[in-house]
Design a protein around this motif. Structure first.
Motif, PDB file in Angstrom:
ATOM      1  N   SER A 155       0.640  -1.283  -0.036  1.00 18.97           N
ATOM      2  CA  SER A 155       0.009  -0.121  -0.006  1.00 18.97           C
ATOM      3  C   SER A 155       0.983   0.972  -0.074  1.00 18.97           C
ATOM      4  N   LEU A 156       0.672   1.837  -0.970  1.00 19.38           N
ATOM      5  CA  LEU A 156       1.440   3.308  -1.105  1.00 19.38           C
ATOM      6  C   LEU A 156       0.520   4.536  -1.319  1.00 19.38           C
ATOM      7  N   THR A 157       0.774   5.618  -0.954  1.00 21.44           N
ATOM      8  CA  THR A 157       0.005   6.952  -1.281  1.00 21.44           C
ATOM      9  C   THR A 157       0.526   7.981  -1.998  1.00 21.44           C
ATOM     10  N   TYR A 158       0.364   8.086  -3.257  1.00 22.36           N
ATOM     11  CA  TYR A 158       0.745   9.144  -4.285  1.00 22.36           C
ATOM     12  C   TYR A 158       2.291   8.868  -4.402  1.00 22.36           C
ATOM     13  N   PRO A 159       2.486   7.367  -5.017  1.00 23.24           N
ATOM     14  CA  PRO A 159       4.034   7.153  -5.059  1.00 23.24           C
ATOM     15  C   PRO A 159       4.939   8.088  -6.104  1.00 23.24           C
ATOM     16  N   ASN A 160       6.250   8.110  -5.707  1.00 24.76           N
ATOM     17  CA  ASN A 160       6.888   9.215  -6.371  1.00 24.76           C
ATOM     18  C   ASN A 160       8.042   8.266  -6.978  1.00 24.76           C
ATOM     19  N   LEU A 161       8.150   7.919  -8.045  1.00 20.75           N
ATOM     20  CA  LEU A 161       9.329   7.145  -8.715  1.00 20.75           C
ATOM     21  C   LEU A 161      10.230   7.645  -9.653  1.00 20.75           C
ATOM     22  N   LYS A 162      11.496   7.300  -9.253  1.00 27.77           N
ATOM     23  CA  LYS A 162      12.995   7.683  -9.836  1.00 27.77           C
ATOM     24  C   LYS A 162      13.637   6.444 -10.321  1.00 27.77           C
ATOM     25  N   SER A 163      14.548   6.600 -11.169  1.00 32.01           N
ATOM     26  CA  SER A 163      15.378   5.410 -11.532  1.00 32.01           C
ATOM     27  C   SER A 163      16.910   5.791 -11.863  1.00 32.01           C
ATOM     28  N   ILE A 213      13.568   3.817  -7.315  1.00 33.27           N
ATOM     29  CA  ILE A 213      13.536   4.233  -5.871  1.00 33.27           C
ATOM     30  C   ILE A 213      12.062   4.822  -6.008  1.00 33.27           C
ATOM     31  N   ILE A 214      11.231   4.441  -4.991  1.00 32.73           N
ATOM     32  CA  ILE A 214      10.053   4.756  -4.760  1.00 32.73           C
ATOM     33  C   ILE A 214       9.575   5.289  -3.506  1.00 32.73           C
ATOM     34  N   SER A 215       9.078   6.674  -3.350  1.00 35.70           N
ATOM     35  CA  SER A 215       8.612   7.041  -2.097  1.00 35.70           C
ATOM     36  C   SER A 215       7.232   7.513  -2.303  1.00 35.70           C
ATOM     37  N   ASP A 216       6.601   7.858  -0.804  1.00 33.32           N
ATOM     38  CA  ASP A 216       5.184   8.317  -0.991  1.00 33.32           C
ATOM     39  C   ASP A 216       5.011   9.401   0.229  1.00 33.32           C
ATOM     40  N   VAL A 217       3.834   9.748   0.072  1.00 34.84           N
ATOM     41  CA  VAL A 217       3.506  10.956   0.939  1.00 34.84           C
ATOM     42  C   VAL A 217       3.748  10.605   2.638  1.00 34.84           C
ATOM     43  N   TYR A 218       3.905   9.258   2.933  1.00 38.32           N
ATOM     44  CA  TYR A 218       3.990   8.968   4.531  1.00 38.32           C
ATOM     45  C   TYR A 218       5.492   8.739   4.612  1.00 38.32           C
ATOM     46  N   ASN A 219       6.307   9.014   3.578  1.00 40.17           N
ATOM     47  CA  ASN A 219       7.669   8.959   3.469  1.00 40.17           C
ATOM     48  C   ASN A 219       8.349   7.457   3.676  1.00 40.17           C
ATOM     49  N   LYS A 220       7.585   6.562   3.116  1.00 42.16           N
ATOM     50  CA  LYS A 220       8.017   5.125   3.049  1.00 42.16           C
ATOM     51  C   LYS A 220       8.835   5.218   1.571  1.00 42.16           C
ATOM     52  N   TYR A 221      10.073   4.412   1.526  1.00 42.95           N
ATOM     53  CA  TYR A 221      10.917   4.395   0.660  1.00 42.95           C
ATOM     54  C   TYR A 221      11.178   2.882   0.434  1.00 42.95           C
ATOM     55  N   LEU A 222      11.020   2.784  -0.726  1.00 40.83           N
ATOM     56  CA  LEU A 222      11.438   1.204  -1.663  1.00 40.83           C
ATOM     57  C   LEU A 222      12.493   1.327  -2.548  1.00 40.83           C
ATOM     58  N   ILE A 223      13.541   0.355  -2.678  1.00 42.13           N
ATOM     59  CA  ILE A 223      14.643   0.446  -3.688  1.00 42.13           C
ATOM     60  C   ILE A 223      14.379  -1.102  -4.179  1.00 42.13           C
ATOM     61  N   ILE A 224      14.421  -0.886  -5.498  1.00 43.33           N
ATOM     62  CA  ILE A 224      13.990  -2.209  -6.382  1.00 43.33           C
ATOM     63  C   ILE A 224      15.033  -2.265  -7.411  1.00 43.33           C
ATOM     64  N   SER A 225      15.715  -3.529  -7.597  1.00 42.33           N
ATOM     65  CA  SER A 225      16.298  -3.822  -8.396  1.00 42.33           C
ATOM     66  C   SER A 225      16.196  -5.092  -8.998  1.00 42.33           C
ATOM     67  N   ASN A 226      16.199  -5.108 -10.409  1.00 46.17           N
ATOM     68  CA  ASN A 226      15.899  -6.293 -11.181  1.00 46.17           C
ATOM     69  C   ASN A 226      14.669  -7.222 -10.904  1.00 46.17           C
ATOM     70  N   ASN A 227      13.578  -5.899 -10.558  1.00 46.66           N
ATOM     71  CA  ASN A 227      12.371  -6.485 -10.045  1.00 46.66           C
ATOM     72  C   ASN A 227      12.167  -6.888  -8.946  1.00 46.66           C
ATOM     73  N   PHE A 247      12.558   1.159   3.684  1.00 49.69           N
ATOM     74  CA  PHE A 247      12.734   1.871   5.027  1.00 49.69           C
ATOM     75  C   PHE A 247      11.772   3.433   5.104  1.00 49.69           C
ATOM     76  N   SER A 248      11.438   3.758   6.268  1.00 55.11           N
ATOM     77  CA  SER A 248      10.649   4.814   6.541  1.00 55.11           C
ATOM     78  C   SER A 248      11.180   5.794   7.341  1.00 55.11           C
ATOM     79  N   LEU A 249      10.728   7.266   7.183  1.00 59.02           N
ATOM     80  CA  LEU A 249      11.205   8.046   8.099  1.00 59.02           C
ATOM     81  C   LEU A 249      10.140   8.295   9.152  1.00 59.02           C
ATOM     82  N   ASP A 250      10.449   8.563  10.436  1.00 63.74           N
ATOM     83  CA  ASP A 250       9.853   8.865  11.404  1.00 63.74           C
ATOM     84  C   ASP A 250       9.388  10.362  11.750  1.00 63.74           C
ATOM     85  N   GLN A 251       8.509  10.811  10.513  1.00 58.99           N
ATOM     86  CA  GLN A 251       8.352  11.919  10.551  1.00 58.99           C
ATOM     87  C   GLN A 251       6.764  12.229  10.350  1.00 58.99           C
ATOM     88  N   SER A 252       5.992  13.063  11.042  1.00 57.06           N
ATOM     89  CA  SER A 252       4.625  13.260  10.754  1.00 57.06           C
ATOM     90  C   SER A 252       4.316  14.674  10.293  1.00 57.06           C
TER      91      SER A 252
END
Length: 298
Positions: free
Chosen positions: A105-113, A124-138, A144-149
């Motif tokens: 589950s992601l909210t407004y994902p932001n994708l950069k490659s 690399i994908i982030s969302d508005v709740y500061n969740k980050y995903l790094i994907i390689s070769n699918n 990780f997530s940033l602890d910020q509200s």
């Protein structure tokens, strides 16, 4: 494409959902790629838009796909994020060409490659709740997530150390962090603001100091513009500069007469532009979608 101006348009019965991306193919043709709300990637020849014919060259569709939220390309690969058309499925899905990966589950994902030092395609994908995903070769390789509200983190990508490794430079309230793809902090980072201000908006990366390393440009809520040496983490001479108020849109880097410029727009509608270097070496992340082709790739 380039410094000339051309105009054209295309009509479609599809509702477009992403910013258009221009890519240069291996055959030196230019294509326009755009995602739709019904799960399709439409590809046009740029020349067909300019001459008014506007016929689809190709399209890619995914089973049970709803809105395509973002796309990126290195000229060969096309990656992106979409949501399911099934109202009972709240997951987001990452695709790289025809490969698909459920990413939760992601909210407004932001994708950069980008590509790593071994040539692997990385997203690399982030969302508005500061969740980050790094994907390689699918495959999901880091999360990780940033602890910020009540705070929206933004990030850029750049080769800060001139070692062939791209770093994720991200805003984390009063910190500017620089992480490699295994989440180790770069030497001499993070930079921490000592007063009550904090970083906001899209950071940028480019080499404008005349050395092989990228500098990082970042912005604060009180209107200051910082530039940091990617190697030492120190503030570049002549910075910070101030526009006195928060920006209303992401800043961008541009080149004019072989000089590197920076353009910003403030919340009261004042436009500022500076030449920040008499020497231009290379762009890293120059604007919201990476570069003037909206590739979301560096």
């Amino acid at each position: 494409v380039g410094d000339s101006s051309y105009f054209g348009e295309v009509s479609t019965d599809k509702l477009l959902a992403t910013s258009p991306v221009i890519r240069k193919t291996l055959t030196e043709d230019y294509e326009v790629i755009v995602g739709t709300y019904d799960g399709k990637i439409i590809i046009y020849n740029l020349s067909s838009i300019l001459d008014g014919s506007g016929t689809e060259k190709n399209n890619i569709s995914f089973n049970n796909a709803g809105r395509i939220f973002s796309i990126s390309t290195d000229g060969t690969n096309i990656s992106g994020v979409y949501f399911s058309s099934d109202p009972n499925d709240s997951n987001a899905y990452y695709f790289s060409n025809s490969d698909i990966l459920e990413i939760g589950s992601l909210t407004y994902p932001n994708l950069k490659s980008t590509k790593d030092i071994n040539g692997n395609f990385i997203s690399i994908i982030s969302d508005v709740y500061n969740k980050y995903l790094i994907i390689s070769n699918n495959k999901l390789i880091q999360e990780f997530s940033l602890d910020q509200s009540d705070y929206y983190s933004s990030f850029a990508i750049g080769d800060l150390k001139n070692d062939g490794n791209n770093y994720i430079t991200l805003t984390n309230k009063n910190k500017l962090e620089a992480l490699n793809l295994i989440l180790s902090q770069a030497d001499n980072f993070p930079y921490i603001i000592k007063d009550t201000s904090y970083f906001i908006g899209q950071p940028l990366t480019a080499d404008f100091e005349g050395d092989p390393r990228s500098e990082i440009i970042s912005f604060t809520n009180d209107g200051r513009v910082f530039a940091f040496d990617g190697g030492t983490g120190k503030i570049v001479d002549g910075f910070p500069i101030s526009v006195g108020e928060q920006l209303s849109a992401d800043a961008c880097l541009f080149v004019s007469n072989d000089k590197l410029g920076l353009a910003v727009l403030t919340s009261s509608g004042v436009f500022y532009g500076w030449f920040i270097s008499s020497i231009f070496s290379d762009f890293g992340w120059a604007e919201s979608f990476g570069d003037k082709t909206n590739s979301n790739f560096v």
